[in-house]
Design an enzyme around this catalytic site. Structure first.
Site, mmCIF file in Angstrom:
data_model
loop_
_atom_site.group_PDB
_atom_site.id
_atom_site.type_symbol
_atom_site.label_atom_id
_atom_site.label_comp_id
_atom_site.label_asym_id
_atom_site.label_seq_id
_atom_site.Cartn_x
_atom_site.Cartn_y
_atom_site.Cartn_z
ATOM 1 N N ASP A 1 114.400 73.439 -45.360
ATOM 2 C CA ASP A 1 115.472 72.472 -45.173
ATOM 3 C C ASP A 1 115.089 71.690 -43.913
ATOM 4 O O ASP A 1 114.625 72.278 -42.936
ATOM 5 C CB ASP A 1 116.788 73.223 -44.954
ATOM 6 C CG ASP A 1 118.000 72.303 -44.915
ATOM 7 O OD1 ASP A 1 118.874 72.477 -45.777
ATOM 8 O OD2 ASP A 1 118.077 71.448 -44.011
ATOM 9 N N SER A 2 115.297 70.378 -43.917
ATOM 10 C CA SER A 2 114.791 69.602 -42.772
ATOM 11 C C SER A 2 115.536 69.892 -41.478
ATOM 12 O O SER A 2 115.079 69.501 -40.405
ATOM 13 C CB SER A 2 114.783 68.107 -43.079
ATOM 14 O OG SER A 2 116.071 67.572 -43.004
ATOM 15 N N SER A 3 116.660 70.594 -41.560
ATOM 16 C CA SER A 3 117.343 70.992 -40.321
ATOM 17 C C SER A 3 116.515 72.033 -39.570
ATOM 18 O O SER A 3 116.781 72.309 -38.395
ATOM 19 C CB SER A 3 118.731 71.538 -40.631
ATOM 20 O OG SER A 3 119.476 70.526 -41.259
ATOM 21 N N THR B 1 116.482 68.764 -50.130
ATOM 22 C CA THR B 1 117.308 68.839 -51.338
ATOM 23 C C THR B 1 116.526 68.489 -52.597
ATOM 24 O O THR B 1 116.739 69.067 -53.658
ATOM 25 C CB THR B 1 118.501 67.851 -51.218
ATOM 26 O OG1 THR B 1 119.263 68.230 -50.085
ATOM 27 C CG2 THR B 1 119.383 67.872 -52.438
ATOM 28 N N CYS C 1 125.951 52.814 -30.049
ATOM 29 C CA CYS C 1 126.296 51.869 -31.115
ATOM 30 C C CYS C 1 125.250 51.936 -32.219
ATOM 31 O O CYS C 1 124.074 52.186 -31.970
ATOM 32 C CB CYS C 1 126.360 50.448 -30.582
ATOM 33 S SG CYS C 1 127.768 50.191 -29.516
ATOM 34 N N THR D 1 121.877 53.248 -26.610
ATOM 35 C CA THR D 1 123.287 53.033 -26.947
ATOM 36 C C THR D 1 123.758 53.932 -28.100
ATOM 37 O O THR D 1 122.993 54.272 -28.999
ATOM 38 C CB THR D 1 123.578 51.556 -27.306
ATOM 39 O OG1 THR D 1 124.954 51.436 -27.678
ATOM 40 C CG2 THR D 1 122.710 51.044 -28.444
ATOM 41 N N ASP E 1 118.167 65.039 -43.903
ATOM 42 C CA ASP E 1 118.918 65.233 -42.646
ATOM 43 C C ASP E 1 118.142 64.806 -41.400
ATOM 44 O O ASP E 1 118.693 64.163 -40.518
ATOM 45 C CB ASP E 1 119.349 66.702 -42.499
ATOM 46 C CG ASP E 1 120.445 67.087 -43.493
ATOM 47 O OD1 ASP E 1 121.007 66.176 -44.123
ATOM 48 O OD2 ASP E 1 120.732 68.286 -43.624
HETATM 49 N N1 ASP Z 1 119.853 69.723 -45.868
HETATM 50 C C1 ASP Z 1 118.937 68.910 -46.638
HETATM 51 C C2 ASP Z 1 117.697 68.671 -45.808
HETATM 52 O O1 ASP Z 1 117.681 67.827 -44.969
HETATM 53 C C3 ASP Z 1 119.578 67.637 -47.048
HETATM 54 C C4 ASP Z 1 118.690 66.710 -47.852
HETATM 55 O O2 ASP Z 1 117.583 66.974 -48.194
HETATM 56 O O3 ASP Z 1 119.169 65.628 -48.189
HETATM 57 O O4 ASP Z 1 116.719 69.353 -45.982
#
Ligand code: ASP
Length: 342
Positions: free
Chosen positions: A58-60, A14, A279, A277, A91
């Site tokens: 994007d880190s996804s 982002t 948690c 876990t 992310d």
């Molecule tokens: N979707 C974005 C990412 O991880 C979110 C971020 O940068 O905060 O690349």
């Protein structure tokens, strides 16, 4: 004192994004766009260099090969800079930070990951503070000229955390990260206050950049009513080498014999099973309740107080080193980079 130097490695996220005029969705932009937005960088008393992913992501979309790519960039420039700032989407930042802490063996310089919840071009952005302070931390040294943070860390919203102890905890708040089982390494207010006792000690020897991660790893999150046949099916995935079971409380799970036999079959096929876990804080204590007794008997490895992010990347790393089940079991329980309290 000579001017400090920091290499900024831009991977996407982002922090550097702009809205796509067609769809309105945010997409990564190049490093030049990001630099234009922060004229303050020229006023910092730090020599800055930069490297960027050819196509920021994007880190996804991050994959283990990208973690290795970042580690190699750091290895290539290790002698030329005092510290490194990795600009990354929030992310999956906790995974990348964990992976880098294992890949960069013998690291003695700061590698600070940061990003933001709002793009750098927006008025209320959190990106500028995160970027500027991350650079300060990466350049920081004490009176003897020794770096303050000789490890992989995440800086976000006034807090510096050990990277492999972090978890992303909020999808919207600027304060998006926490380190549930380990104290902050520094706090940024009027002064940058470092907790010297919390940071890793300097390590002997040279930096060794590892470049192999084995992604034949799975995560199974338990829930009441989870079907044993589904678990058996998941554990039969061809090539699977290790699985992280995310369990209840201090490492408990169902005593259903069909579920336990699905796990037994997997361990007999040589699949490593880890107990972490669900948690947010605390640690796994196998055998404390009858509901974790079977895990002890099956030789399930305890992740203790490791995050799931650290457990997954540590397994990928250790499998990447070609360790057999026995060595892997021993290495998994030892601290490689401060990711587990031993
Ligand atoms: N979707 C974005 C990412 O991880 C979110 C971020 O940068 O905060 O690349």
């Amino acid at each position: 004192m000579t001017q400090r130097s920091v290499l900024i490695i831009y991977t996407g996220g982002t922090i550097g994004m702009l809205a796509d005029p067609r769809t309105g969705a945010l997409r990564p932009m190049d490093l030049a766009h990001l630099e234009e937005q922060v004229p303050e960088l020229d006023r910092m008393n730090v020599r800055l260099g930069s490297e960027s992913f050819e196509t920021p992501i994007d880190s996804s979309d991050m994959r283990p090969a990208d973690w290795v790519r970042i580690a190699r960039i750091i290895g290539k420039h290790y002698e030329a800079y005092d510290g490194f700032v990795v600009l990354h989407g929030s992310d999956t930042m906790a995974y990348t930070a964990s992976a880098l802490s294992f890949l960069l063996q013998g690291l003695n310089k700061p590698v600070i990951l940061t990003g933001s919840q709002l793009p750098i071009g927006t008025i209320r952005t959190d990106a500028k503070e995160n970027l500027i302070t991350a650079i300060e931390v990466a350049a920081a040294c004490d009176e003897q000229g020794r770096v303050r943070v000789p490890e992989v860390a995440v800086y976000f919203e006034y807090s510096l955390y050990r990277g492999n102890r972090t978890v992303k905890v909020h999808a919207e708040r600027f304060e998006a990260f926490r380190s549930p089982n380990y104290p902050r390494l520094a706090e940024a207010g009027v002064h940058l206050k470092y907790d010297g006792a919390a940071t890793l000690p300097f390590r002997a020897g040279q930096l060794k950049v590892h470049d192999r991660m084995n992604d034949n790893v799975g995560v199974i999150r338990l829930f009441p009513g989870i079907r044993a046949e589904w678990v058996r099916h998941a554990l039969s995935t061809p090539g699977l080498k290790a699985v992280v079971l995310t369990t209840f409380g201090s490492g408990n799970g169902p005593t259903d014999p069909v579920f336990i036999s699905a796990l037994r079959e997997a361990t007999e096929r040589g699949i490593t099973v880890v107990n972490a876990t669900q948690c947010f804080g605390g640690r796994v204590e196998q055998g404390r309740y009858t509901t974790s007794q079977a895990f002890v008997e099956l030789g399930v490895l305890s992740a203790s107080d490791m995050t799931v992010e650290a457990a997954v990347t540590k397994l990928m790393f250790l499998l990447g080193q070609g360790l057999g089940a026995k060595e892997l079991g021993a290495a998994f329980g030892t601290s490689l980079a401060g990711e587990i309290t031993t």
